[in-house]
Design a protein around this motif. Structure first.
Motif, mmCIF file in Angstrom:
data_model
loop_
_atom_site.group_PDB
_atom_site.id
_atom_site.type_symbol
_atom_site.label_atom_id
_atom_site.label_comp_id
_atom_site.label_asym_id
_atom_site.label_seq_id
_atom_site.Cartn_x
_atom_site.Cartn_y
_atom_site.Cartn_z
ATOM 1 N N GLN A 14 -34.461 16.709 -18.421
ATOM 2 C CA GLN A 14 -34.396 15.826 -19.592
ATOM 3 C C GLN A 14 -34.767 16.565 -20.874
ATOM 4 N N GLY A 237 -43.458 9.471 -17.027
ATOM 5 C CA GLY A 237 -43.640 9.910 -15.641
ATOM 6 C C GLY A 237 -45.131 9.961 -15.334
ATOM 7 N N LYS A 275 -38.151 7.383 -13.145
ATOM 8 C CA LYS A 275 -37.340 8.363 -12.416
ATOM 9 C C LYS A 275 -37.438 8.175 -10.908
#
Length: 292
Positions: A14, A237, A275
């Protein structure tokens, strides 16, 4: 001052794809490298989508898109960086992985090439010691998502020379970003402030002060945050959040940075955010629902 025309990027995830987009659409040649051919293919898809989005917004013409894509090449071999003026490392936030890459890079770069790391928390000075050119090494921390976020933190290592800093500061402006200069302390400026806030939000959930939904609503409506702290943690994350909190806790030796046990449990369970399909929210539902 070093003239930067060709930028190598290690890591096509990313962050790497976002940095490649920012550089290519600003007229720089980009060499994107990753050990995964699938990651490279996905990166080109994402870059193309970002260029299309800019065209729809009236920021670019179709010809600009074609030119930007033509400036990007990909490879799974670090030897493609032989002509790069600058290499940007944008791999996972793991010090050992980063140091291994830096040790390997030396044999593939010309003597005058610069290296920067996109680390969000690790000592730039420590990482520079893994290279053959600490004076030509510094931190360039892009924000996520790179195509949207205008800020880049610039961090000197103790050995970074002024010519290197001037070249990277100039590059930051060339690719349309605004620089904030941070000293080489754990997590620098943005994450030094942001991650403890997120960690405190996790403690608020852990202690039962409020539900995930209410905590996020409270901060969005009460503090004008565009995204609640638990939503933001899932976006970043939870593994990355935990890693940064551990760097702060170990680097500053202050108990206020102790990672919340609930954050640790989520990472141990593999519930690391969007994710993975689950974090503080369960993304198998539309719209997502709180996990607990």
């Amino acid at each position: 001052m070093v003239t930067i025309r060709t930028v190598g990027i290690v890591g096509a995830g990313q962050m790497g794809s976002g940095i490649a987009y920012a550089c290519a659409q600003s007229g720089l040649n980009v060499v994107l490298c990753d050990i995964s051919e699938d990651a490279l293919a996905e990166a080109i898809t994402v870059i193309t989508e970002n260029l299309d989005r800019s065209i729809r917004k009236g920021l670019l013409y179709a010809a600009d898109k074609a030119a930007a894509l033509a400036r990007i090449s990909t490879s799974s071999d670090l030897s493609v960086f032989v002509d790069a003026d600058l290499v940007i490392e944008a791999v996972t936030e793991n010090e050992q992985v980063k140091r291994r890459i830096f040790r390997t890079l030396a044999q593939h770069l010309k003597a005058e090439a610069l290296i920067v790391t996109n680390t969000s928390s690790i000592s730039v000075t420590h990482l520079a010691a893994s290279t053959d050119r600490p004076s030509k090494f510094m931190g360039m921390h892009f924000m996520n998502p790179v195509p949207v976020m205008p800020l880049v933190e610039l961090i000197r290592g103790i050995a970074t020379d002024e010519e290197t800093f001037a070249a990277i500061a100039d590059l930051t402006t060339r690719i349309g970003k605004t620089a904030a200069v941070a000293e080489d302390f754990p997590a620098f400026i943005v994450h030094r402030i942001l991650l403890p806030m997120i960690n405190e939000a996790v403690y608020t959930l852990y202690e039962g002060v409020g539900s995930a939904k209410d905590i996020d609503i409270a901060m969005k409506l009460g503090a004008r945050h565009p995204m609640g702290p638990l939503e933001l943690a899932d976006f970043i994350g939870l593994d990355s959040c935990l890693g940064i909190m551990q760097v702060l806790y170990e680097g500053l030796a202050d108990p206020k940075y102790r990672p919340c046990p609930l954050l640790v449990k989520h990472v141990e369970a593999g519930w690391i955010g969007r994710k993975a399909g689950r974090g503080f929210y369960d993304y198998t539902h539309n719209p997502p629902i709180p996990s607990r």
